[in-house]
Write an enzyme that holds these catalytic residues in place. Sequence first.
Site, PDB file in Angstrom:
ATOM      1  N   LYS A 268     -12.007   0.038  -1.247  1.00 57.27           N
ATOM      2  CA  LYS A 268     -11.049   0.759  -2.089  1.00 57.27           C
ATOM      3  C   LYS A 268     -11.487   0.657  -3.549  1.00 57.27           C
ATOM      4  O   LYS A 268     -12.248   1.495  -4.031  1.00 57.27           O
ATOM      5  CB  LYS A 268      -9.643   0.271  -1.797  1.00 57.27           C
ATOM      6  CG  LYS A 268      -9.304   0.495  -0.304  1.00 57.27           C
ATOM      7  CD  LYS A 268      -7.926   0.103   0.086  1.00 57.27           C
ATOM      8  CE  LYS A 268      -7.722  -0.021   1.580  1.00 57.27           C
ATOM      9  NZ  LYS A 268      -7.664   1.203   2.345  1.00 57.27           N
TER      10      LYS A 268
ATOM     11  N   SER B 108       0.790  -1.222   0.000  1.00 59.01           N
ATOM     12  CA  SER B 108       0.000   0.000   0.000  1.00 59.01           C
ATOM     13  C   SER B 108       0.826   1.276   0.000  1.00 59.01           C
ATOM     14  O   SER B 108       0.374   2.291  -0.494  1.00 59.01           O
ATOM     15  CB  SER B 108      -0.944   0.007   1.195  1.00 59.01           C
ATOM     16  OG  SER B 108      -0.215  -0.068   2.401  1.00 59.01           O
TER      17      SER B 108
ATOM     18  N   HIS C 242      -5.300  -3.744  -2.001  1.00 54.90           N
ATOM     19  CA  HIS C 242      -5.014  -2.660  -2.957  1.00 54.90           C
ATOM     20  C   HIS C 242      -5.025  -3.150  -4.399  1.00 54.90           C
ATOM     21  O   HIS C 242      -4.493  -2.482  -5.283  1.00 54.90           O
ATOM     22  CB  HIS C 242      -3.689  -1.989  -2.604  1.00 54.90           C
ATOM     23  CG  HIS C 242      -3.776  -1.261  -1.305  1.00 54.90           C
ATOM     24  ND1 HIS C 242      -4.308   0.007  -1.200  1.00 54.90           N
ATOM     25  CD2 HIS C 242      -3.477  -1.654  -0.044  1.00 54.90           C
ATOM     26  CE1 HIS C 242      -4.303   0.384   0.064  1.00 54.90           C
ATOM     27  NE2 HIS C 242      -3.800  -0.611   0.792  1.00 54.90           N
TER      28      HIS C 242
HETATM   29  N1  PMP Z   1      -4.857  -4.424   4.241  1.00 57.69           N
HETATM   30  C1  PMP Z   1      -4.124  -3.413   3.718  1.00 57.69           C
HETATM   31  C2  PMP Z   1      -2.892  -3.758   2.983  1.00 57.69           C
HETATM   32  C3  PMP Z   1      -4.543  -2.092   3.854  1.00 57.69           C
HETATM   33  O1  PMP Z   1      -3.827  -1.095   3.335  1.00 57.69           O
HETATM   34  C4  PMP Z   1      -5.745  -1.814   4.554  1.00 57.69           C
HETATM   35  C5  PMP Z   1      -6.310  -0.423   4.759  1.00 57.69           C
HETATM   36  N2  PMP Z   1      -5.659   0.635   4.313  1.00 57.69           N
HETATM   37  C6  PMP Z   1      -6.454  -2.881   5.085  1.00 57.69           C
HETATM   38  C7  PMP Z   1      -5.992  -4.174   4.913  1.00 57.69           C
HETATM   39  C8  PMP Z   1      -7.728  -2.657   5.829  1.00 57.69           C
HETATM   40  O2  PMP Z   1      -8.780  -2.489   4.931  1.00 57.69           O
HETATM   41  P1  PMP Z   1     -10.085  -1.680   5.339  1.00 57.69           P
HETATM   42  O3  PMP Z   1      -9.815  -0.245   5.046  1.00 57.69           O
HETATM   43  O4  PMP Z   1     -11.167  -2.296   4.519  1.00 57.69           O
HETATM   44  O5  PMP Z   1     -10.285  -1.911   6.805  1.00 57.69           O
END
Ligand code: PMP
Length: 405
Positions: A249, A190, A218
């Site tokens: 996302k 990310s 992502h």
């Molecule tokens: N996994 C990764 C790699 C993330 O970047 C994120 C959130 N930024 C999540 C899980 C969590 O996802 P959510 O926003 O749906 O809680």
Amino acid sequence: MNATRSRFLDHCRQGLDTLRAEGRYREFARLEREADRFPVYRHEGRDVIVWSSNDYLGMGRHPSVIAAGQEALAAHGAGAGGTRNISGTSPLIAALEEELATLHGMEAALLFGSGYVANQAAISTILTSLPGFHVFSDAKNHASMIAGMRGLPGVTRHIFRHNDVAHLEALLASVPADAPKLIAFESVYSMDGDVAPIGAICDLAERFGAMTYLDEVHAVGLYGETGGGISERDGLAHRLDLIEGTLAKGFGVVGGYVAARAEVVDHIRSNASGLIFTTALPPATVASALASVRHVKGDGALRGRLAAQARLLKAKLDAAGIARLPSESHIVPVLVGEAEACRAVARRLLAEFAIYATPINYPTVPRGGERLRLCATPFHAEAMMDALVVALRSVLPRAALSRAA
Ligand code: PMP
């Protein structure tokens, strides 16, 4: 005076002072989304262009996604009214889970309140199901995966250097051959936008008898023929034990899930606290997410536009000599390299150019790796990109100067 309370309040104040002194104090800008003007938002009474949205495809504003939510809200009411176990499982939830299982070519899928909860709940459930589990975790794994594997009795955590297959191999070789093992990693990372060597990791998993858990948060909706992520794009989904994703996302709504073999999903459904003891997602959210997944599956052109936008943004930054990390994806990190400078850059972009880009600081990235994390959705016009480049060219050199001073 209550002794614990006064000690705790002192602790809070000192901690907040430290964050401020180190330029890491988080301020949450109040940004108002207007569905029909994305990525233009309202901020303190004026229009700003947002470059840090994870609604990568703008699906949160798609008319079919909004309409599905509105219909479900009117038909079924505002809340689910219960946990999954206690009257909260609806036909809509079942349909969404089936859709997600199909998306990844898996037998079943399980919906959670968020991607964070999905990771924490699924990983901790797996690791506590057999005695003596060893988990192998990429050094850049998201906090939600770490939350699912840390401090569990009887579980040994091994951290392999980011995307380093040789290091993972050495760690796998160092534990008893018959110990249960799980390799947990992401497809698109990310903060750097780089991509894991999924095939090579699956090869190791086979050789050492380990299960694989891939976070495609992502990537879902964005890569692969039907938006099944990098594992679909590279034809590797069938080699993975679990794929985890988000509806927040690429799909623009909220919610998380895991997809896997039927027994694995049923085991997590039956044992994960983070699923059992919390109210199910509301009908409007589930209906919007379902509409979004169905739309995105069939809209390869939208995926193509996101990829083209990323190429264009990178080319424009490169032509302007703006330092960025060599991302292989739609995530475009512009390096600033120091927390206060990074925050100053973001502040100036907003104040002087009405551009919003979130500064990403330690501990989300290592110290020295502070950056702006940019993403050009299909809705960012080329003129907006040009304005961003002009703004960065004005603001970044000033940050470098003040850092040198
Ligand atoms: N996994 C990764 C790699 C993330 O970047 C994120 C959130 N930024 C999540 C899980 C969590 O996802 P959510 O926003 O749906 O809680």
